[in-house]
Each structure stands twice: as C-alpha cells, then as structure tokens.
Design a protein around this motif. Structure first.
Motif, PDB file in Angstrom:
ATOM      1  N   LEU A 127       8.917  -3.018  -4.116  1.00 29.88           N
ATOM      2  CA  LEU A 127      10.169  -2.690  -4.777  1.00 29.88           C
ATOM      3  C   LEU A 127      11.235  -2.624  -3.686  1.00 29.88           C
ATOM      4  CD1 LEU A 127      11.260  -1.964  -7.540  1.00 29.88           C
ATOM      5  CD2 LEU A 127      10.705   0.419  -7.071  1.00 29.88           C
ATOM      6  N   THR A 128      12.278  -3.431  -3.830  1.00 33.57           N
ATOM      7  CA  THR A 128      13.287  -3.480  -2.772  1.00 33.57           C
ATOM      8  C   THR A 128      14.628  -3.016  -3.308  1.00 33.57           C
ATOM      9  OG1 THR A 128      12.124  -5.424  -2.021  1.00 33.57           O
ATOM     10  CG2 THR A 128      14.194  -4.940  -0.924  1.00 33.57           C
ATOM     11  N   ALA A 129      15.293  -2.134  -2.554  1.00 32.00           N
ATOM     12  CA  ALA A 129      16.647  -1.714  -2.926  1.00 32.00           C
ATOM     13  C   ALA A 129      17.362  -1.216  -1.681  1.00 32.00           C
ATOM     14  CB  ALA A 129      16.594  -0.603  -3.979  1.00 32.00           C
ATOM     15  N   GLY A 130      18.528  -1.782  -1.443  1.00 32.46           N
ATOM     16  CA  GLY A 130      19.372  -1.329  -0.338  1.00 32.46           C
ATOM     17  C   GLY A 130      18.677  -1.324   1.005  1.00 32.46           C
ATOM     18  N   GLY A 131      17.856  -2.340   1.273  1.00 33.63           N
ATOM     19  CA  GLY A 131      17.208  -2.421   2.580  1.00 33.63           C
ATOM     20  C   GLY A 131      15.928  -1.608   2.657  1.00 33.63           C
ATOM     21  N   PHE A 132      15.657  -0.807   1.619  1.00 32.81           N
ATOM     22  CA  PHE A 132      14.417  -0.032   1.584  1.00 32.81           C
ATOM     23  C   PHE A 132      13.366  -0.819   0.812  1.00 32.81           C
ATOM     24  CE2 PHE A 132      17.804   3.036   1.989  1.00 32.81           C
ATOM     25  CZ  PHE A 132      17.346   3.844   3.011  1.00 32.81           C
ATOM     26  N   VAL A 133      12.133  -0.790   1.320  1.00 34.76           N
ATOM     27  CA  VAL A 133      11.051  -1.477   0.625  1.00 34.76           C
ATOM     28  C   VAL A 133       9.979  -0.445   0.269  1.00 34.76           C
ATOM     29  CG1 VAL A 133       9.332  -3.289   0.745  1.00 34.76           C
ATOM     30  CG2 VAL A 133      11.502  -3.569   1.945  1.00 34.76           C
ATOM     31  N   LEU A 134       9.651  -0.386  -1.024  1.00 37.34           N
ATOM     32  CA  LEU A 134       8.634   0.550  -1.484  1.00 37.34           C
ATOM     33  C   LEU A 134       7.391  -0.247  -1.856  1.00 37.34           C
ATOM     34  CD1 LEU A 134       8.323   3.595  -2.089  1.00 37.34           C
ATOM     35  CD2 LEU A 134       8.909   3.070  -4.444  1.00 37.34           C
ATOM     36  N   ASP A 135       6.293   0.004  -1.085  1.00 36.20           N
ATOM     37  CA  ASP A 135       5.039  -0.680  -1.364  1.00 36.20           C
ATOM     38  C   ASP A 135       4.310   0.128  -2.433  1.00 36.20           C
ATOM     39  OD1 ASP A 135       2.383  -1.537  -1.388  1.00 36.20           O
ATOM     40  OD2 ASP A 135       2.505  -2.209   0.703  1.00 36.20           O
ATOM     41  N   GLU A 136       4.230  -0.423  -3.643  1.00 41.62           N
ATOM     42  CA  GLU A 136       3.697   0.359  -4.764  1.00 41.62           C
ATOM     43  C   GLU A 136       2.202   0.576  -4.665  1.00 41.62           C
ATOM     44  OE1 GLU A 136       5.218   0.103  -8.582  1.00 41.62           O
ATOM     45  OE2 GLU A 136       6.831  -1.276  -8.063  1.00 41.62           O
ATOM     46  N   ASN A 137       1.502  -0.370  -4.046  1.00 37.26           N
ATOM     47  CA  ASN A 137       0.064  -0.206  -3.919  1.00 37.26           C
ATOM     48  C   ASN A 137      -0.283   0.871  -2.938  1.00 37.26           C
ATOM     49  OD1 ASN A 137      -1.343  -1.878  -5.607  1.00 37.26           O
ATOM     50  ND2 ASN A 137      -0.708  -3.671  -4.421  1.00 37.26           N
ATOM     51  N   ARG A 138       0.446   0.881  -1.849  1.00 32.39           N
ATOM     52  CA  ARG A 138       0.050   1.759  -0.751  1.00 32.39           C
ATOM     53  C   ARG A 138       0.917   3.020  -0.669  1.00 32.39           C
ATOM     54  NH1 ARG A 138       0.376  -0.551   4.229  1.00 32.39           N
ATOM     55  NH2 ARG A 138      -1.228   0.919   4.844  1.00 32.39           N
ATOM     56  N   GLN A 139       1.853   3.165  -1.603  1.00 28.34           N
ATOM     57  CA  GLN A 139       2.743   4.338  -1.595  1.00 28.34           C
ATOM     58  C   GLN A 139       3.414   4.498  -0.249  1.00 28.34           C
ATOM     59  OE1 GLN A 139       1.327   8.097  -2.949  1.00 28.34           O
ATOM     60  NE2 GLN A 139       0.844   7.328  -4.968  1.00 28.34           N
ATOM     61  N   TYR A 140       3.965   3.417   0.223  1.00 28.51           N
ATOM     62  CA  TYR A 140       4.572   3.401   1.528  1.00 28.51           C
ATOM     63  C   TYR A 140       6.029   3.015   1.397  1.00 28.51           C
ATOM     64  CZ  TYR A 140       2.179   3.979   5.923  1.00 28.51           C
ATOM     65  OH  TYR A 140       1.632   4.507   7.054  1.00 28.51           O
ATOM     66  N   LEU A 141       6.887   3.697   2.139  1.00 31.02           N
ATOM     67  CA  LEU A 141       8.297   3.334   2.152  1.00 31.02           C
ATOM     68  C   LEU A 141       8.629   2.750   3.513  1.00 31.02           C
ATOM     69  CD1 LEU A 141      11.130   3.539   0.731  1.00 31.02           C
ATOM     70  CD2 LEU A 141      11.444   5.619   2.066  1.00 31.02           C
ATOM     71  N   THR A 142       9.236   1.550   3.518  1.00 31.02           N
ATOM     72  CA  THR A 142       9.679   0.970   4.776  1.00 31.02           C
ATOM     73  C   THR A 142      11.192   1.077   4.838  1.00 31.02           C
ATOM     74  OG1 THR A 142       7.852  -0.568   4.560  1.00 31.02           O
ATOM     75  CG2 THR A 142       9.465  -1.027   6.274  1.00 31.02           C
ATOM     76  N   LEU A 143      11.695   1.704   5.898  1.00 32.29           N
ATOM     77  CA  LEU A 143      13.132   1.905   6.056  1.00 32.29           C
ATOM     78  C   LEU A 143      13.780   0.616   6.567  1.00 32.29           C
ATOM     79  CD1 LEU A 143      13.151   5.428   7.727  1.00 32.29           C
ATOM     80  CD2 LEU A 143      13.204   4.845   5.320  1.00 32.29           C
TER      81      LEU A 143
END
Lengths: 221, 451
Positions: A127-143
């Motif tokens: 899930l991508t929004a405003g440069g943030f990426v949310l990995d739904e499988n791994r519950q990980y947020l990439t800044l």
C-alpha cells in the motif's frame, strides 16, 4: 510440491531429503549459499527449508537477496542459535518461521505445512501513499528515507485504514473499529494514543487532526 | 602526537590555572599598594599644611595682624621647604620670591581648603603642588593664609618605595609558584602510586589494588577491586560450568559411540530410542548451560531499549501467529532506556509473550511502564489461563516449571532465573480477559550483583 532444501551437513540433508520426499515433496538440494541463491531465483518452489550456517555465506543474506528479487515463496529457517534476537533477525530478513536445531522431523513437517497453508492466496500487497509503503503481508512500514518499521497489530490496522484513502477524513468512531484491547473497551483516548505513536513514525503533519471530525492521512506533506 | 598533547592532565590544569591567578593577584596587590601610598602621602602632606596654616594664623593673631612683626619666612623655607603667602588687606608677604606669580593667583582664588595644582607654571617647579588656603578675620582685617608644598620630591621617594615593592612582589610570585608546584606534586603522588599498583596488577605481582588511595580515589579503587572480584568469580563459575558440562556430556557420548562401534550389534528400534534419548540428554544439558552463561544479570553500563525490543518481538510473534493479535501498550518513548542487559530483557519479554501467544485465543498484550521504584512489564492473554492453585506455585523457586505446566513451561523457568538475578519480583494473576497475567517489576536500585 517442489521444495528447496538448503543444508550443508550431508547427514542431515540426506536424511531430511528422504523424509521430505516420503511426505510428498519433490526435493532439490543445495549445499552452498551460491547454489541456493541461484536455484531460488531461477526455479519456482512451493517452500524452502534454509539452514543459516552455510560454508560460503550466511543463509540470511541468501534470503534477503531472494526477497529483494521479489521471490515470495514461504521460507522456514533452521538455526542452531535460538535466542530471540536471532529469531527477530530471521523474520525481518523475510523468513516465515524458524526452527531451532536439533528438531524432530514431525515438527519440521508440521511447520512446513503451516507456512505453505498461510502463503496460499497471499499476494504481495504493498500500500503506497505519500512516499510511505505499507507491506500488508509483513506488517512493515517503509518510510520515504528507506527505513523499515515493524508495526504492532493495531498500529498496522489503523495505518492501513488511513493510508488506503489518503485525504479522506476518518472519525474516531470509525477508527475505534480497528482496535482490539484486552482490558477496557477501547475509547477515543486510546485512538489518540495510537495516533500519537503513529505520528512519531510518519511525522507530525502526515496524519492531520481535523477538529471535531477526525483524522486524515496527508499524502502530500 | 597532537591528540596526546591535548589529553587532560591534572597537573597541567592546576599549573595553568593557579600560576596566572597568582601572578594576576600579586600584580593587583601591587597596583592597589601604589594607589594607597599616593593617597596616604597626600593626606599626610595636607594635614601638615593645615597645621602650618593654623600656626601662621596663631602668629598673626598674636602680632595683631601686623606683617612687619611676623618673622617666619626663613624659618618656613629652611625647616619645612614650604612656601607661604599672607595677604592682609592690600599687604602681601610671600616666600619664596619666585613662587609669587602662582601664590598671587591663589590669593585671588576664592576656594579654601586643600588645593592640588597639577601643572604649576612660571615658578620652576615641574611636579605637582599641594596648597592649603584659609581665610580669617583678625583685628577686623580680612586675612588670607596659604601654605604650599612641592610634591615632586615626595613623589620620587614614593616611586622608589613602590618599585621596591614590585621587586618583593616578584620574589613572592616566585615563592608562590614553587609552593603551588610542590602542592600539586605532593597531592598527585598517590596517583603515581595507583599507576604503580595497576602495573603490579598487570604484571601479576598483585591480585588486588592495595595502595592507600586518597579519599577522592577510594571509590574508584573499591570499584576496580569489585570488578576484579566479579571477574574472578565469573571465571571460576564458567570454568566449573564447563567442567561439569564436559563431564555430564561425555558419558552419553561414550554410550552412543559404544553402540555404534559394536559392529555385531543390530540397531533395533529400542536401541535407536535409547540412543536418541542420550542425545536429547546432551542437548538439554548444553541448552541449560548455554542459558546460564548467556544471562548477564544486572551490570553497570548495560542498557536495553524496552519499546524498540518489545516492538520487534511483538511483530515477530504476530508473523508467527497471524491469527492472533499482539499489542503493545506503553507511554514510554521509542528511545527510552532501561538499565537491564538487552539479551536479558529480550528473554523476559520473549518467553512471556511466546507463552501468551501459544495460549491466547485472539489477543495478547504487553504493557511497559515505570514507577518511582521500578521498571514494570506485564504480559496478559485471553486464553484459558491456569488453575488458581497452580497460579500460586508458578515462578516459585524449587518448582520445575517446565515439568509442572506444559506450554507455560520452559520459558517461564528461564524468566524466573533472570528475575532472580535482578532481584526482581514476578507475580501471576488471572487476566481480566481470562488468561494468564504475568507481571515483572525490576527494582530501580539493583545493587550490581557480583556474580
């Protein structure tokens, strides 16, 4: 079901190969990190059993290179070191489960089947929004700066809710539905506490408060 | 090396601060001495001039303000080296003659009392002049009396005295510097002794630091000795542990080898089982010893980041049990630190959470907080929990937890072990959601254990 077995100890490899074959897997064997990396990239496996201590490198590096190459097959790591940090590192590198040596074959098979079942129907959703990426499988947020952050269950659900529709206002009542709590019934203060925690991760302006209305994920900030 | 030069030295710092301070203070004393000397001599001259004016006034009163009957000129000039001027109506008596222009202007000047003439002109005097002017009425005649003195000579004497003071001051500064140097050297002598003691220690001539350290260093020496004690104990312990381990592992290894070396003997199922059991023994003993050697217990300088570590563990357990929710509840900051060894805290939280994860139906929650007296962590789940009578025995010493309650087992034994090392307190209760609630409070002021 094709399975890649990465294990450098010939005794273990031979015995496991036989038992996995008996359990219905078609087993490919790799004894070195180099070979394992190549096979994992080229072939399609239903699952991988990966030993971490390989003669020519660390199994975690092999796993990371698979994951960065968008290989999503479930991986069970075998490790002789059972401390918590080691386990966390293994899962952070992209493993689905770990098993500490020595183990019993039944346990290995049970875990293998479990991660295969879990991986079914799993898509590599980001899930991508405003440069943030949310990995739904791994519950990980990439800044935006590339740093990874592990999220707790509630943090993840709240962020997924907000990030799914950037710019839309979510009321506190809507967000409360994303909460589970053991003790008291969740209330608006709990939401505020979680929003504070999320803001520490994504920045103060990214989650905006609309007075009297709720919260907005601001993708432009 | 420039870095070595910049390294702090107590001796250099003391010298660099005390010496300039001594010199500056001495200079200041010398300067103030000059000012006081000047003031004192002026006051003295002024008082004398005033006396002489009074004397002249007395003489004039006696003679009825008749200048011709006054015979003081030579007396004043010879004895006092003073100049004077008396004016009665239009009459003047001025001595010496050459001071007349100046004294005339002073007679005309209405000011009375002490007068300082900075730059007298036309009378052949280069220094300053101090005069005393008084007006009076004698025999109904207005009288002006002035006595003046050349300060030049006095000033010279004063300057030479001031110069001598400077010489004495310099000598004193020298003495002060020597005293400071001796003081520093004497007070730093114990440091040298400490260095020698440490060298003895390094060379193995001594096992502890015995030197009589001054009060400022006594703590340091005590701590060093404590550290040495702790190291010795640790070494002894690990040596014992290794010896025990090797002893207990060798027998099962020998047994397995015996069976494998016996070519005649067939590996039947019961024999296989026996061998597997022996190997499991070895594994268990290794695990137990590993665990014991890995816990550090409370140690100075070791810190953990509870929130960061909790996050990682909760996330990992969430991945392993995707159907369950692992939650963190805390007001502490991400960067908050606790004085607990990182690995120890991971074991505490990891094992409690692992148990909670196994037993929870949907939800397990870790709560972290601090009180005035301790660091608290609590893990609760919504599982079946344990029976009330078992609750009391959970975590008590002497009870093999791993044998008592499967599931809540081995992990809790590890936790209990660490809790004991930190002098912490672990309590179990029934969670509000029905499961087990485990709470650990690590006291703030744990005396650093010497094991």
């Amino acid at each position: 079901m094709r399975l890649l077995l990465v294990e450098d100890d010939t005794l273990i490899a031979e015995s496991l190969n036989r038992q996995l074959t008996a359990a219905g897997f078609t087993v490919d064997e790799a004894g070195t990190a180099k070979q394992a990396e190549r096979l994992g990239q080229q072939e399609d496996y239903r699952a991988v059993v990966l030993d971490l201590g390989l003669p020519d490198g660390n199994g975690l590096d092999v796993l990371k290179s698979w994951r960065s190459g968008r290989r999503t097959m479930p991986v069970l790591i075998l490790t002789a070191r059972g401390d918590w940090q080691e386990k966390v590192n293994g899962l952070k590198a992209g493993a689905d489960d770990y098993l500490a040596k020595p183990f019993q074959t039944e346990e290995l098979l049970a875990r293998l089947h479990a991660i295969i079942r879990r991986s079914e129907g799993r898509s590599n959703d980001l899930l991508t929004a405003g440069g943030f990426v949310l990995d739904e499988n791994r519950q990980y947020l990439t800044l935006p700066d590339g740093a990874d952050h592990a999220l707790t269950g509630t943090e993840f659900r709240l962020l997924r809710c907000l990030m799914a529709r950037p710019g839309r206002i979510f009321s506190k009542e809507q967000l409360i539905e994303q909460l589970y709590s053991l003790s008291d019934s969740p209330n608006e203060n709990t939401i505020e506490a979680y929003v504070r925690r999320l803001r520490k991760l994504v920045g103060q302006d990214t989650i905006e408060t609309r007075r009297g209305q709720g919260y907005v994920f601001n993708a432009d900030s | 090396m420039p870095t070595a030069n910049r390294r702090k030295s107590v001796r250099r710092t003391l010298l660099q601060s005390l010496l300039p301070a001594g010199v500056v203070l001495m200079g200041l004393a010398w300067f103030i001495h000059g000012l006081l000397l000047e003031q004192m001599s002026r006051d003295f001259v002024e008082a004398r001039l005033k006396d002489e004016v009074a004397f002249l006034e007395h003489q004039l009163t006696r003679t009825g303000a008749d200048l011709t009957r006054l015979d003081t000129g030579a007396y004043f000039e010879d004895v006092f080296h003073h100049a004077f001027a008396i004016a009665i109506d239009g009459e003047r008596q001025i001595s010496p003659e050459k001071w007349q222009p100046l004294l005339e202007t002073l007679i005309a000047d209405p000011a009375t009392g002490p007068l300082l003439i900075e730059e007298p002109t036309g009378i052949g005097v280069t220094g300053k002049l101090l005069a005393y002017r008084k007006t009076a009425v004698i025999n109904n005649k207005p009288v002006v009396i002035i006595v003046a003195e050349d300060l030049g000579e006095l000033h010279q004497t004063q300057q030479s005295l001031h110069l001598w003071t400077a010489v004495v001051s310099l000598l004193l500064v020298g003495l002060l510097a020597t005293a400071i140097w001796f003081g520093i050297t004497l007070s730093l002598r114990p440091v040298k002794a400490l260095q020698l003691a440490l060298e003895d220690l390094r060379q193995g001539r001594e096992t502890r630091i015995h030197t009589q350290a001054p009060e400022e260093f006594r703590n340091l020496v005590d701590q060093l000795n404590q550290l040495l004690d702790a190291l010795d104990q640790r070494l002894d312990r690990s040596r014992d542990a290794l010896a025990n381990l090797s002893h207990s592992v060798k027998t099962p290894i020998a047994a397995v080898r015996q069976i494998l070396d016996d070519h005649e003997r067939e590996l039947n199922p019961s024999l296989r089982q026996e061998m597997a059991r022996r190997l499991s023994d070895i594994h268990q003993k290794l695990e137990a010893e590993m665990r014991r050697s890995q816990f550090s217990g409370p140690q100075a300088g070791k810190v953990a980041q509870p929130v960061k570590q909790a996050r990682d563990l909760l996330w990992m357990l969430g991945r392993l049990h995707p159907d369950k929710n692992f939650e963190l509840s805390t007001d502490l900051d991400e960067t908050h630190r606790w004085p607990v060894e990182e690995h120890d805290l991971n074991e505490l939280m990891g094992n409690l959470l692992d148990n909670a994860g196994k037993w929870a139906k949907h939800h397990a929650e870790l709560t972290l907080w601090e009180t005035d007296t301790g660091y608290c962590l609590q893990v609760a789940d919504d599982g079946a929990g344990v029976a009330d009578d078992t609750l009391e025995n959970l975590g008590t010493r002497g009870l093999r937890l791993d044998e008592q309650t499967p599931g809540h087992g081995l992990g809790l034994a590890i936790v209990a072990d660490i809790v004991e090392r930190y002098g912490a307190e672990m309590t179990f209760s029934r969670a509000s959601a029905g499961g087990l609630n485990a709470c650990i409070v690590i006291p703030r002021h744990t005396t650093v254990s010497r094991v």
